[in-house]
Scaffold this active site. Structure first.
Site, short mmCIF file in Angstrom:
data_model
loop_
_atom_site.label_atom_id
_atom_site.label_comp_id
_atom_site.label_asym_id
_atom_site.label_seq_id
_atom_site.Cartn_x
_atom_site.Cartn_y
_atom_site.Cartn_z
N LYS A 74 8.31 -11.27 -14.06
CA LYS A 74 8.28 -11.98 -15.32
C LYS A 74 6.90 -12.43 -15.76
O LYS A 74 6.57 -12.39 -17.13
CB LYS A 74 9.15 -12.94 -15.53
N ASP A 110 15.26 -15.24 -22.45
CA ASP A 110 15.81 -16.15 -21.48
C ASP A 110 15.98 -17.37 -22.14
O ASP A 110 17.18 -18.23 -21.84
CB ASP A 110 14.96 -16.03 -20.09
#
Length: 283
Positions: A74, A110
């Protein structure tokens, strides 16, 4: 069928249990799309984070519309992208990449996924002081979400102390000095806290066990997870046994997928339908 086709994928390590492909494909079918979602599992393919440039180039070459990104990529993906959404830039982590017109744009769904799940699952939680375990890519998004939700003070613990300090500094630059601090151990912070959030892999099948001692949990402490496989982790089970209000990781898993679907397709997903799919698959 609308005739429109979508090709998407998930890059990460050890992701064979992910429910994201089926969530995307089922919602795509309901919307009349030819939707194919593939897992690109570094562990299974014998690849590493250093292979990300080749994987991105391959995805563009083969006409992918977008990629989801998970552990351990990420943050490593960011230097390889052409631009970032404001939220992804602020968080310093990307879980969704849109591939369009030869450009690679990073987004972060997210944070919104966690926030939306939290609003629905713990709507009246005490937000004065929260302890967060973990300061990696997922932790960066959750910390951002918690302060957006109104947490007054966030204590961040990570086994890599410098990573916790870096995240606290980033959050303070966004939300104001003193809103976040790095702590050397959660044991001294949790007794003064009103909430606890685990953003580490501890509790997953490959990382069994508790991220903190069960003795630290008490009835007036709410406890939240981002792990959703299993949906009831050892931490949530111990918390419930001690009378804590709890939130599992299902909400974040669902709503990050809802957000990514919209980015990949340009269409409005039905969150209720995707949620029903998710629950059925878990069951």
């Amino acid at each position: 069928m609308s005739g429109k086709s979508i090709l998407a994928g998930l890059i990460g390590s050890g992701i064979q249990a992910s429910l994201t492909p089926r969530m995307h494909e089922r919602e795509g079918a309901r919307q009349g799309l030819r939707y194919v979602y593939r897992l690109i599992d570094l562990k299974q393919l014998g690849l590493a984070v250093s292979d990300l440039p080749d994987l991105l180039a391959g995805a563009q070459r083969f006409g992918f519309n977008g990629l989801n990104i998970t552990h351990p990529c990420k943050q490593a993906i960011i230097p390889l992208l052409d631009e970032l959404s404001p939220e992804a830039a602020a968080i310093g982590a990307v879980n969704t990449v849109v591939l369009k017109d030869g450009r690679k744009t990073g987004h972060n769904t997210d944070w919104w996924g966690f926030a939306e799940g939290f609003r629905r699952g713990l709507p009246d939680a005490d937000l004065r002081h929260v302890v967060q375990l973990g300061a990696g890519g997922a932790g960066a998004a959750v910390g951002y979400a918690l302060l957006r939700l109104g947490v007054e003070h966030l204590s961040i613990f990570d086994v890599q102390m410098e990573r916790a300090a870096e995240l606290a500094s980033r959050l303070n630059s966004l939300f104001g000095d003193g809103r976040a601090t790095a702590v050397s151990t959660p044991d001294t912070a949790i007794p003064q806290a009103h909430g606890l959030v685990n953003t580490t892999p501890r509790g997953m099948a490959d990382y069994p066990g508790l991220p903190v001692a069960a003795e630290l949990l008490r009835p007036d402490l709410w406890v939240a997870e981002i792990v959703y496989f299993p949906i009831e982790t050892a931490l949530l089970r111990a918390a419930r046994q001690r009378g804590c209000r709890t939130l599992d990781g299902g909400g974040m898993a669902l709503f990050q997928a809802v957000g990514a679907f919209g980015l990949f397709t340009g269409m409005e997903p039905n969150a209720d339908d995707m949620g029903a799919d998710f629950k059925a698959m878990l069951g």
